[in-house]
Design a protein around this motif. Structure first.
Motif, PDB file in Angstrom:
ATOM      1  N   LYS A 135      37.776  24.369 -59.209  1.00 13.16           N
ATOM      2  CA  LYS A 135      37.094  23.288 -58.519  1.00 13.16           C
ATOM      3  C   LYS A 135      37.724  23.078 -57.166  1.00 13.16           C
ATOM      4  CE  LYS A 135      36.233  20.382 -62.717  1.00 13.16           C
ATOM      5  NZ  LYS A 135      36.610  19.007 -63.310  1.00 13.16           N
ATOM      6  N   GLY A 136      39.057  23.667 -56.883  1.00 11.24           N
ATOM      7  CA  GLY A 136      39.463  23.683 -55.539  1.00 11.24           C
ATOM      8  C   GLY A 136      38.759  24.258 -54.566  1.00 11.24           C
ATOM      9  N   GLU A 137      39.102  23.866 -53.263  1.00  9.89           N
ATOM     10  CA  GLU A 137      38.423  24.294 -52.135  1.00  9.89           C
ATOM     11  C   GLU A 137      39.569  25.641 -51.661  1.00  9.89           C
ATOM     12  OE1 GLU A 137      35.590  24.160 -50.350  1.00  9.89           O
ATOM     13  OE2 GLU A 137      34.968  22.897 -51.939  1.00  9.89           O
ATOM     14  N   PRO A 138      38.892  26.784 -51.153  1.00  9.76           N
ATOM     15  CA  PRO A 138      40.014  27.651 -50.518  1.00  9.76           C
ATOM     16  C   PRO A 138      40.658  27.228 -49.386  1.00  9.76           C
ATOM     17  CG  PRO A 138      37.657  28.405 -50.235  1.00  9.76           C
ATOM     18  CD  PRO A 138      37.662  27.165 -51.005  1.00  9.76           C
ATOM     19  N   GLU A 139      41.980  27.821 -48.818  1.00  6.45           N
ATOM     20  CA  GLU A 139      42.577  27.273 -48.030  1.00  6.45           C
ATOM     21  C   GLU A 139      41.809  27.547 -46.450  1.00  6.45           C
ATOM     22  OE1 GLU A 139      45.250  28.082 -51.340  1.00  6.45           O
ATOM     23  OE2 GLU A 139      43.711  29.235 -50.040  1.00  6.45           O
ATOM     24  N   ARG A 140      41.693  26.758 -45.568  1.00  8.97           N
ATOM     25  CA  ARG A 140      41.431  26.992 -44.201  1.00  8.97           C
ATOM     26  C   ARG A 140      41.963  28.344 -43.455  1.00  8.97           C
ATOM     27  NH1 ARG A 140      42.930  23.912 -38.634  1.00  8.97           N
ATOM     28  NH2 ARG A 140      40.997  24.141 -37.532  1.00  8.97           N
ATOM     29  N   LEU A 141      41.054  29.112 -42.873  1.00  5.41           N
ATOM     30  CA  LEU A 141      41.590  30.229 -42.288  1.00  5.41           C
ATOM     31  C   LEU A 141      42.234  29.801 -40.887  1.00  5.41           C
ATOM     32  CD1 LEU A 141      38.680  32.916 -42.653  1.00  5.41           C
ATOM     33  CD2 LEU A 141      40.997  32.663 -43.899  1.00  5.41           C
TER      34      LEU A 141
END
Length: 476
Positions: free
Chosen positions: A172-178
């Motif tokens: 469910k988590g969002e990927p890290e910001r680039l």
């Protein structure tokens, strides 16, 4: 697998990839047809012979491949990795056990993806969670276009308590910001010098204007970079790469060459420091290799526990060969020892030490060696060009020869032979031992005589005969 699907298994270490692949191969082999087994035997033969001198890793990989399974990691030779990838795409290999490097930039889908490990070890932080983006990259390999109606990704929890954590973190988590890396001084050194040396920027304002068009400027205010850019310009000016005429910025011959060589300006400074320290006689192989291993462009080997004494002794025995003073500060000395270990690995390579021994002694694989060899060849070429600019004549011939030796992994006496297509370090040494030390020796020999040399064979013998006689090759 019984339904015709394939499986990718991701683990966090090379050793785990090899262990899991070997274990699974005993069961997977039972599912192979006779036609598949024959084709896999051909793949295994190429995998085992990729280095010319098979190591234990080569033999283990070949054994797994014969059973329909393979492991894949950055320690393998590029040819071996390609064989594994092609065989998996062709549905010959049924299972591949890999480290996360396979997930990055590699189009290799499978019916089912299993992520066994979601932690990895870091020298700085110990055991850490693998980023969400990486886990999702792995899971994104599930499902083969044209073959599967769906794909399955399985993330393994080690306990009931971990299930909810993994679900929230990774599913469910969002990927890290680039985040742009341009704002760091090492990155800016190269780009700022390139801007000035190419004539694209002639003032500080021009440099900042260039930065406004970058990804970094979309994430951060460019004014936050002004102080960093000014520090970088001060460094370039102090080190004689850039000079100022009023507000105008101009690259010096040293700065232009460093930019053209596409090395970190700090690498140029460190190589200049070592080259200018050459006073008596030609520099040694270890001295020159250590010179390039000091630079930020060169990947350094990790100094393991218990290795400090070994390399301290080496430094004590061969201190005269180093082109820069041995540091006295304990922290600097530890970094110095890591540089020496890296240089010593490359020295073993050019002294034709068997790859198996290099793997065991330095903890590197065939892929690691080739990657570092490519970087070392490039940096030795850069050092040669800098030596020519700086008029350090004593370094020119040793650097030119060492660049070739590093490229092929041979002693100087074999440089003529390895120029032949199809002749690497192992075959060249076998020809030398058999008395074929020069191209003229090969020209005088018959195909039958050459074919009798170990690892040569009829086809290679015919090829090198055609080359030296000028029908395929014009000469060295």
């Amino acid at each position: 697998l019984r339904e015709g699907g394939q499986v990718l298994i991701f683990v966090n270490t090379r050793k785990s990839a090899q262990t899991v692949a070997s274990s699974l191969s005993e069961k997977v082999v039972m599912l192979l047809g006779e036609g598949e087994r024959e084709r896999l035997r051909q793949v295994a033969k190429r995998v085992e012979g990729a280095l010319g001198e098979p190591t234990r890793t080569c033999k283990l990989l070949a054994e797994c491949v014969r059973r329909g399974v393979a492991f894949h990691h950055a320690g393998l030779h590029a040819d071996q990795r390609k064989e594994v990838e092609d065989a998996f795409r062709g549905n010959l290999l049924k299972v591949v056990c890999a480290t996360p490097t396979l997930a990055a930039g590699m189009n290799l889908p499978a019916r089912r993806v299993v992520v066994r490990d979601y932690r990895r070890y870091s020298e700085d932080f110990g055991s850490t969670l693998i980023p969400v983006l990486e886990i999702q990259q792995m899971m994104g390999r599930a499902g083969r276009p044209k073959y599967d109606r769906y794909g399955e990704a399985v993330l393994i929890a080690k306990s009931e308590g971990e299930v909810e954590v993994l679900m929230e973190e990774y599913v469910k988590g969002e990927p890290e910001r680039l985040v742009s890396k341009l704002g760091t001084e090492p990155a800016l050194r190269t780009h700022v010098l390139a801007c000035v040396a190419s004539g694209y920027a002639s003032t500080v304002g021009d440099v900042l204007g260039f930065m406004e068009g970058t990804f970094f400027s979309h994430q951060f205010e460019v004014k936050t970079m002004k102080g960093v850019v000014e520090r970088v310009l001060d460094f370039l000016e102090e080190e004689g790469m850039v000079r100022k005429e009023g507000e105008r910025l101009l690259a010096t011959p040293f700065g232009e060459l460093v930019s053209r060589l596409y090395i970190d300006p700090l690498s140029g400074v460190l190589m200049r420091e070592g080259l200018e320290g050459i006073s008596k006689g030609e520099p040694t192989t270890l001295g020159l290799l250590h010179l390039i291993c000091r630079t930020p462009d060169m990947e350094r080997l990790y100094l393991g526990r218990g290795e400090e004494m070994e390399f301290e002794n080496l430094v004590e025995e061969r201190w005269k060969e180093f082109l820069v003073p041995v540091p006295e500060d304990p922290e600097d000395f530890e970094f110095f020892l890591a540089e020496v270990k890296t240089a010593r690995m490359l020295e073993s390579w050019v002294e034709e030490v068997h790859e198996e021994r290099i793997h065991e002694e330095f903890g590197v694989g065939a892929g690691d060696i080739r990657r570092m060899v490519e970087t070392a060849s490039w940096l030795l070429h850069a050092a040669h060009e800098l030596a020519r600019l700086l008029k350090v004549k004593k370094a020119l011939r040793p650097l030119r020869k060492l660049e070739e030796r590093v490229k092929y992994g041979v002693k100087e006496e074999l440089l003529e032979l390895v120029q032949l297509s199809g002749i690497g370090r192992v075959r060249a040494r076998n020809l030398w031992k058999a008395g074929y030390k020069r191209l003229e020796d090969i020209k005088r020999a018959t195909v039958e005589q050459l074919a009798s040399v170990p690892t040569i064979g009829p086809e290679t013998a015919k090829s090198i005969k055609r080359q030296v006689e000028g029908r395929e090759w014009s000469g060295i």
